[in-house]
Write a protein that holds these residues in place. Structure first.
Motif, PDB file in Angstrom:
ATOM      1  N   ALA A 416       0.938  -1.266   0.022  1.00 26.50           N
ATOM      2  CA  ALA A 416      -0.165  -0.005   0.001  1.00 26.50           C
ATOM      3  C   ALA A 416       0.846   1.171  -0.054  1.00 26.50           C
ATOM      4  O   ALA A 416       2.053   1.493   0.826  1.00 26.50           O
ATOM      5  N   ALA A 417       0.449   2.222  -0.910  1.00 29.49           N
ATOM      6  CA  ALA A 417       1.438   3.453  -1.168  1.00 29.49           C
ATOM      7  C   ALA A 417       0.587   4.150  -1.726  1.00 29.49           C
ATOM      8  O   ALA A 417      -0.304   4.205  -2.466  1.00 29.49           O
ATOM      9  N   VAL A 418       1.204   5.698  -1.710  1.00 34.34           N
ATOM     10  CA  VAL A 418       0.344   7.060  -2.397  1.00 34.34           C
ATOM     11  C   VAL A 418       1.597   7.723  -3.195  1.00 34.34           C
ATOM     12  O   VAL A 418       2.646   7.877  -2.793  1.00 34.34           O
ATOM     13  N   TRP A 419       1.139   7.818  -4.343  1.00 35.20           N
ATOM     14  CA  TRP A 419       1.905   8.338  -5.293  1.00 35.20           C
ATOM     15  C   TRP A 419       1.432  10.005  -5.366  1.00 35.20           C
ATOM     16  O   TRP A 419       0.008   9.988  -5.934  1.00 35.20           O
ATOM     17  N   PRO A 420       2.070  10.982  -5.092  1.00 40.15           N
ATOM     18  CA  PRO A 420       1.638  12.493  -5.519  1.00 40.15           C
ATOM     19  C   PRO A 420       1.933  12.560  -6.940  1.00 40.15           C
ATOM     20  O   PRO A 420       3.140  13.076  -7.294  1.00 40.15           O
ATOM     21  N   LEU A 421       0.931  12.467  -7.898  1.00 39.39           N
ATOM     22  CA  LEU A 421       1.314  12.409  -9.355  1.00 39.39           C
ATOM     23  C   LEU A 421       1.248  13.738  -9.941  1.00 39.39           C
ATOM     24  O   LEU A 421       2.062  14.162 -10.830  1.00 39.39           O
ATOM     25  N   LEU A 422       0.605  14.645  -9.076  1.00 35.36           N
ATOM     26  CA  LEU A 422       0.662  16.256  -9.696  1.00 35.36           C
ATOM     27  C   LEU A 422       0.629  17.080  -8.375  1.00 35.36           C
ATOM     28  O   LEU A 422      -0.201  16.829  -7.384  1.00 35.36           O
ATOM     29  N   THR A 461      -3.913   0.359   8.244  1.00 41.16           N
ATOM     30  CA  THR A 461      -3.060   0.754   6.820  1.00 41.16           C
ATOM     31  C   THR A 461      -3.836   1.723   5.888  1.00 41.16           C
ATOM     32  O   THR A 461      -3.141   2.653   5.433  1.00 41.16           O
ATOM     33  N   PHE A 462      -4.988   1.431   5.783  1.00 41.57           N
ATOM     34  CA  PHE A 462      -5.777   2.181   4.689  1.00 41.57           C
ATOM     35  C   PHE A 462      -6.037   3.475   5.277  1.00 41.57           C
ATOM     36  O   PHE A 462      -5.657   4.747   4.643  1.00 41.57           O
ATOM     37  N   PHE A 463      -6.222   3.856   6.731  1.00 42.39           N
ATOM     38  CA  PHE A 463      -6.305   5.091   7.256  1.00 42.39           C
ATOM     39  C   PHE A 463      -5.007   5.859   7.191  1.00 42.39           C
ATOM     40  O   PHE A 463      -4.997   6.887   7.027  1.00 42.39           O
ATOM     41  N   HIS A 464      -3.992   5.179   7.373  1.00 43.15           N
ATOM     42  CA  HIS A 464      -2.668   5.780   7.210  1.00 43.15           C
ATOM     43  C   HIS A 464      -2.464   6.141   5.774  1.00 43.15           C
ATOM     44  O   HIS A 464      -1.993   7.644   5.742  1.00 43.15           O
ATOM     45  N   GLU A 465      -2.578   5.486   4.881  1.00 44.93           N
ATOM     46  CA  GLU A 465      -2.471   6.033   3.568  1.00 44.93           C
ATOM     47  C   GLU A 465      -3.192   7.012   2.973  1.00 44.93           C
ATOM     48  O   GLU A 465      -2.918   7.985   2.457  1.00 44.93           O
ATOM     49  N   MET A 466      -4.249   7.234   3.518  1.00 46.17           N
ATOM     50  CA  MET A 466      -5.330   8.417   3.337  1.00 46.17           C
ATOM     51  C   MET A 466      -4.796   9.529   3.885  1.00 46.17           C
ATOM     52  O   MET A 466      -5.077  10.422   3.387  1.00 46.17           O
ATOM     53  N   GLY A 467      -4.032   9.613   4.919  1.00 45.82           N
ATOM     54  CA  GLY A 467      -3.456  10.616   5.575  1.00 45.82           C
ATOM     55  C   GLY A 467      -2.440  11.223   4.385  1.00 45.82           C
ATOM     56  O   GLY A 467      -2.220  12.452   4.459  1.00 45.82           O
ATOM     57  N   GLN A 497       0.907   8.714  10.744  1.00 47.25           N
ATOM     58  CA  GLN A 497       0.936   7.721  11.949  1.00 47.25           C
ATOM     59  C   GLN A 497       0.022   8.383  12.905  1.00 47.25           C
ATOM     60  O   GLN A 497      -0.469   7.499  13.895  1.00 47.25           O
ATOM     61  N   MET A 498       0.021   9.561  13.007  1.00 41.75           N
ATOM     62  CA  MET A 498      -0.860  10.187  14.033  1.00 41.75           C
ATOM     63  C   MET A 498      -2.199   9.790  13.719  1.00 41.75           C
ATOM     64  O   MET A 498      -3.004   9.454  14.596  1.00 41.75           O
ATOM     65  N   LEU A 499      -2.713   9.799  12.501  1.00 43.68           N
ATOM     66  CA  LEU A 499      -4.116   9.316  12.150  1.00 43.68           C
ATOM     67  C   LEU A 499      -4.424   8.041  12.170  1.00 43.68           C
ATOM     68  O   LEU A 499      -5.694   7.515  12.387  1.00 43.68           O
ATOM     69  N   GLU A 500      -3.450   7.118  12.345  1.00 42.17           N
ATOM     70  CA  GLU A 500      -3.546   5.773  12.579  1.00 42.17           C
ATOM     71  C   GLU A 500      -4.615   5.698  14.107  1.00 42.17           C
ATOM     72  O   GLU A 500      -5.022   4.823  14.414  1.00 42.17           O
ATOM     73  N   ASN A 501      -4.378   6.534  14.925  1.00 41.28           N
ATOM     74  CA  ASN A 501      -5.058   6.417  16.270  1.00 41.28           C
ATOM     75  C   ASN A 501      -6.537   6.142  16.060  1.00 41.28           C
ATOM     76  O   ASN A 501      -7.106   5.887  17.039  1.00 41.28           O
ATOM     77  N   TRP A 502      -7.007   6.993  15.172  1.00 39.11           N
ATOM     78  CA  TRP A 502      -8.492   6.842  14.921  1.00 39.11           C
ATOM     79  C   TRP A 502      -9.011   5.529  14.842  1.00 39.11           C
ATOM     80  O   TRP A 502     -10.244   5.206  15.302  1.00 39.11           O
ATOM     81  N   CYS A 503      -8.286   4.538  14.397  1.00 40.86           N
ATOM     82  CA  CYS A 503      -8.663   3.329  14.300  1.00 40.86           C
ATOM     83  C   CYS A 503      -8.621   2.677  15.579  1.00 40.86           C
ATOM     84  O   CYS A 503      -9.108   1.144  15.496  1.00 40.86           O
ATOM     85  N   TRP A 504      -8.344   2.957  16.641  1.00 40.00           N
ATOM     86  CA  TRP A 504      -8.577   2.453  17.879  1.00 40.00           C
ATOM     87  C   TRP A 504      -9.474   3.030  19.029  1.00 40.00           C
ATOM     88  O   TRP A 504      -9.223   2.785  20.174  1.00 40.00           O
ATOM     89  N   GLU A 505      -9.937   4.221  18.374  1.00 40.33           N
ATOM     90  CA  GLU A 505     -10.898   4.874  19.063  1.00 40.33           C
ATOM     91  C   GLU A 505     -12.468   4.456  19.034  1.00 40.33           C
ATOM     92  O   GLU A 505     -12.748   4.121  17.881  1.00 40.33           O
ATOM     93  N   PRO A 506     -12.995   3.938  20.433  1.00 43.44           N
ATOM     94  CA  PRO A 506     -14.184   3.075  20.258  1.00 43.44           C
ATOM     95  C   PRO A 506     -15.410   3.937  19.289  1.00 43.44           C
ATOM     96  O   PRO A 506     -15.803   3.193  18.733  1.00 43.44           O
TER      97      PRO A 506
END
Length: 670
Positions: A416-422, A461-467, A497-506
């Motif tokens: 999983a990765a993100v490409w900043p194409l433009l 991972t998805f949440f992270h990459e969307m960050g 990495q900060m945004l991964e925390n959302w995936c552990w919030e009830p």
């Protein structure tokens, strides 16, 4: 919003292999002409507009032309397009080396900087940074060296670039399998097995397991047979042994380049422009703190292994192997917390999770996604979105484009990765050029009896990459070279990495989950177990990360040629606290080392210090609060790399960052 027309059309994805090469060569020629023009300026005419701005606009247009063409190699189903794309990237890379070594252009940059200073010309902060960075990159490229050394440097850089591309091409096109009978796969969930290709050989029915994450990781986690797990791991580790000699040569070239440039080693050269400045102290300190915790966790898992083997009546050799870790880690979690990973997965169907994550991000950051279905992409699986400000009333509310290509297929990028194409930036006509970010992932596909489901790890991972996607979309810089994730390499992961925390919030877990049969959200009991599982064996987890970081650091600080395969295997046993089996060249699959993280893998853990601090200080109280999201957008995302990362952190936190939250997270929850 559906009626609004973006002020910038999306790129075309209908190129032929010939188009890719032709357009790449044309972009190179256009950029070369600008550099030639700048190089011919007499020193007195070297000014901000004639040198710094001219080069900044040209490099932005060059990247916008070539990045999408180089991207085909990662996602196109056509081998001809992938090969042309790879060849195009090589042309771009060679031109990049050539451009970086132009002493005539460097002298113009130096003259422009001097003229700006002596004239008393007032530049804004980002313009001043542009001038300084342009001169610095020339100095770091060796343009102050004698001509013979510069020529040697150019040749070495071109060869290094070619090797890195070949390494990555092998990585993308790896398509090996390891085969098992149904009996050997005992314990692996049926829905996973149903997705394997089945064949008959010598009267035996075999299942072919690819090395793609959704196929082979369930074998590591669930296969009851240690022999099955061993064979799977050894196949996975050895899958890219052909890359080992390429890495050896890349390391040799980096040593030579560092010596020519006057650095003690490659790591010193690479860390000079990062936040950490030097990585060894950070790694040593963290390993010393984590090792006692990791040893304690290893003993716990070893006891679990002893008990299981005793129950089965099988002998125990006293070792804890690489292929034991994921299996016993899962068993421990299931037995201690009664948490079944396969059950949790049923609550995360792709069709529900992806739109919900997009909704969370949209509400938090004040944007809206509008899917565009009437435009061609590189593959039918790829979705395309126009992104607008939530309150957009006209084209001024346009943010940029986002692509999501989420499912595995042959010869596609395997992780999983993100490409900043433009890039986003202010063009020479004063109008804005809008960014485009493409996220590529490999989520599990549907099976005959179930829809596509995501493990909780996949959700994180998805949440992270969307960050990363939003870092690229919401950055608002004057120049393309500072846009989005163009920040210090050891800070680039911190926002995601900060945004991964959302995936552990009830409350976020409740919002994201929807059982594929009943549509019910995760129960409070399951959520509690899942949250508690986050810090299970956190010591061993971070020691594994430190193994990669130490390996990366060791090969880039050593002055002499070394047995890299031996180092890979020995370091893993020493740092990760797990014993390997067959000593294969696993470093051939360490893609980060040729993908921009050379002498920089430590950054994944280093940036966690900032991620933890940002989350606990600002978001912990209410992670879905749009006001906090706006603060994050303005202070972290919008500036990109246009100012020092420490300044962005101070503004966001209201103080200097510190490691207290990170240490509390690890040692307070373990």
């Amino acid at each position: 919003m559906a009626n609004l027309t973006p002020p910038q059309p999306p790129p075309s994805w209908t190129h032929t292999p010939e188009d890719i090469l032709k357009l790449t060569k044309e972009a190179i020629e256009r950029d070369r002409e600008v550099r030639d023009r700048v190089a011919k300026l007499p020193p007195s005419e070297c000014q901000f507009e004639t040198v710094s701005l001219a080069l900044a606009y040209s490099e932005a247009e060059f990247d916008a032309s070539t990045e999408p063409l180089s991207f085909y190699q990662n996602v196109s189903p056509s081998k001809e397009l992938r090969d042309a794309s790879n060849e195009a990237e090589q042309l771009v890379s060679d031109f990049g080396v050539e451009s970086s070594m132009r002493i005539d252009v460097y002298r113009a940059k130096v003259a422009a900087q001097k003229n700006i200073e002596t004239s008393g010309r007032k530049l804004n902060q980002e313009e001043q940074r542009l001038v300084e960075k342009m001169v610095q990159e020339g100095t770091r490229a060796g343009l102050g060296l004698p001509e013979a050394d510069r020529e040697q440097l150019t040749e070495s850089k071109k060869e290094l670039s070619q090797i890195c591309l070949e390494f990555s091409k092998n990585f993308n096109e790896e398509n090996g399998t390891v085969s098992f009978t149904l009996e050997e796969l005992k314990g692996v969930p049926k829905d996973v097995i149903s997705g394997y290709a089945k064949r008959t050989e010598d009267g035996k029915e075999l299942y072919d397991v690819t090395h793609k994450t959704p196929d082979i990781f369930p074998v590591f986690k669930y296969a009851e047979s240690a022999e099955t797990r061993r064979r799977a791991y050894e196949s996975y580790e050895a899958r890219l042994e052909l890359n080992a000699p390429l890495l050896d040569r890349a390391l040799e070239l980096r040593r030579n380049i560092a010596t020519l440039l006057g650095y003690k080693n490659w790591a010193d050269h690479r860390t000079e422009i990062k936040m950490v400045k030097s990585g060894d102290n950070f790694l040593t300190d963290l390993e010393q703190k984590l090792r006692p915790l990791g040893l304690q966790e290893r003993e716990t898992l070893l006891k679990l292994k002893v008990d299981e083997l005793k129950t089965k009546g099988e002998p125990f050799d006293g070792e804890f192997y690489l292929w034991d870790y994921r299996y016993y880690d899962r068993l421990y979690t299931e037995r201690t917390l009664s948490l079944d990973d396969a059950l949790v997965k049923e609550y995360f169907p792709v069709s529900a999770v992806v739109p919900t994550i997009l909704e969370i991000y949209q509400n938090l950051l004040g944007v809206r996604f509008h899917e565009i279905k009437d435009k061609e992409t590189w593959h039918p699986d790829a979705q395309m979105f126009a992104v607008w400000a939530a309150d957009a009333k006209d084209e001024s509310g346009f943010v940029g484009y986002c692509y999501l290509d989420l499912f595995p297929r042959e010869s596609k990028y395997g992780h999983a990765a993100v490409w900043p194409l433009l890039p986003g930036y202010i063009r020479s006509d004063g109008k804005r050029a809008y960014p485009l970010a493409a996220m590529v992932a490999n989520l599990a596909k549907p099976t005959p009896d179930r829809p596509a489901l995501m493990r909780h790890d996949d959700v994180v991972t998805f949440f992270h990459e969307m960050g990363h996607v939003f870092h690229g979309l919401l950055s608002r810089t004057q120049f393309a070279r500072f846009h989005g994730t163009h920040v210090a390499r050891d800070f680039v992961e911190a926002p995601s990495q900060m945004l991964e925390n959302w995936c552990w919030e009830p409350k976020v877990l409740k919002k994201m989950s929807s059982h594929y049969k009943t549509n019910e959200a995760l129960s409070a009991e399951l959520i509690d177990k899942l949250v508690r599982s986050r810090y299970v064996h956190v010591g061993l987890f971070y020691l594994r990360q430190l193994f990669f970081a130490w390996f990366d650091f060791e090969v880039h600080t050593n002055k002499d040629k070394q047995d890299v395969t031996a180092l890979w295997n020995d370091l893993r046993e020493r740092v990760s606290l797990v014993k390997g089996g067959k000593r294969s060249a696993g470093q051939g699959s360490f893609g980060h080392i040729v993908g921009g993280y050379d002498a920089g893998y430590y950054g994944y853990t280093y940036s966690l210090v900032f991620a933890s601090d940002m989350y606990s200080t600002v978001f912990k109280g209410d992670p879905l609060d749009p006001a906090r999201g706006d603060r994050y957008r303005r202070n972290i995302l919008e500036p990109g790399g246009s100012r020092d990362e420490l300044d962005s952190l101070k503004e966001f936190l209201g103080r200097d960052p510190n490691p207290e939250a990170f240490m509390q997270e690890i040692f307070g929850n373990s």
